[in-house]
Design an enzyme around this catalytic site. Sequence first.
Site, PDB file in Angstrom:
ATOM      1  N   ASP A 212       0.783  -1.274   0.041  1.00 58.47           N
ATOM      2  CA  ASP A 212       0.085  -0.149  -0.032  1.00 58.47           C
ATOM      3  C   ASP A 212       0.931   1.236   0.104  1.00 58.47           C
ATOM      4  O   ASP A 212       0.166   2.204  -0.609  1.00 58.47           O
ATOM      5  CB  ASP A 212      -0.812  -0.026   1.174  1.00 58.47           C
ATOM      6  CG  ASP A 212      -2.255  -0.991   0.914  1.00 58.47           C
ATOM      7  OD1 ASP A 212      -2.169  -1.468  -0.305  1.00 58.47           O
ATOM      8  OD2 ASP A 212      -2.848  -1.298   1.910  1.00 58.47           O
TER       9      ASP A 212
ATOM     10  N   GLU B 212      -5.171   8.818   4.657  1.00 59.10           N
ATOM     11  CA  GLU B 212      -5.343   9.580   5.931  1.00 59.10           C
ATOM     12  C   GLU B 212      -4.399  10.712   6.321  1.00 59.10           C
ATOM     13  O   GLU B 212      -3.118  10.756   5.624  1.00 59.10           O
ATOM     14  CB  GLU B 212      -5.084   8.620   7.082  1.00 59.10           C
ATOM     15  CG  GLU B 212      -3.650   8.223   7.471  1.00 59.10           C
ATOM     16  CD  GLU B 212      -3.298   6.805   7.193  1.00 59.10           C
ATOM     17  OE1 GLU B 212      -4.327   5.850   7.204  1.00 59.10           O
ATOM     18  OE2 GLU B 212      -2.073   6.459   6.924  1.00 59.10           O
TER      19      GLU B 212
END
EC number: 2.7.1.23
Length: 281
Positions: A52, A127
């Site tokens: 990721d 985020e």
Amino acid sequence: MNRRILIVSNPFRPETLEAAEVARVALAERGIESCTEKGDGRIDAAIVFGGDGTMLRAAREVHGTGAPLLGVNMGHVGFLAQLEREDVSRAVDKLATGEYEVDERRTVEVIVRQPEGTVDSGWALNEATVERSELLRTLDVAVGVDGRALSSFGCDGIVISTATGSTAHAFSGGGPVVWPDVDALLLVPLAAHALFSRPLVVGPASWFTVEVLERSSAEALVVLDGAHTIVAKRGARIEVRLGSDKVRLARTSDAPFTERLVRKFGLDTEGWRGANRASGA
């Protein structure tokens, strides 16, 4: 017009570099140009080898191009990747033939208003994390929603994530898993010294404010997808909302998110009967 594919790989893992070379050769055999840096040329799509973290780096590289990302997971969990390490040839075939759908994922837009009046900004796919600048000190913050005060407390930090990022740092902090098609913004306090410190979920029109209090024993670091950092001084005001920019992820399967969740986290489903068995079919 010839297509141009960006190849992004984790430079610290030999297996990702090997997979990238296999992809480069396979694309060339199909008459498709590839590159490892965006440069000034057109990018039609990107194939990403890694976990990721590599996908998040690729999202920044193609930002503003509209190019979809097709991820081949060569890390650990790899929620953003569609395919696994044994699927390199399949990934090339899908990109070459255009046999994929595109999911558009929301981002967060972050504005940091410093006490002296300067403004810093950035964006993230997963985020924005508000962290203490010194590990041995506590970060004191006041949190608001839609410009209204909600609560103030000391903590180790706060994670504000998109639905896409709900399976990442926010999940590790005790936040809920939010299906990626839900238009929501999450806030998850980390080790908060407060009676009310539950994760919050708001709708797409709402926004969060985090104020770094003057009494805080540490300044804050606003970290965007673990890569880009903005210092937020005492007295700074951090505003986070869903952004207008979207990241396009190539999808090669119609498998529901539930199946990905079970597979990626290795969830135990023993005892599940399902609708057919429950009805006696």
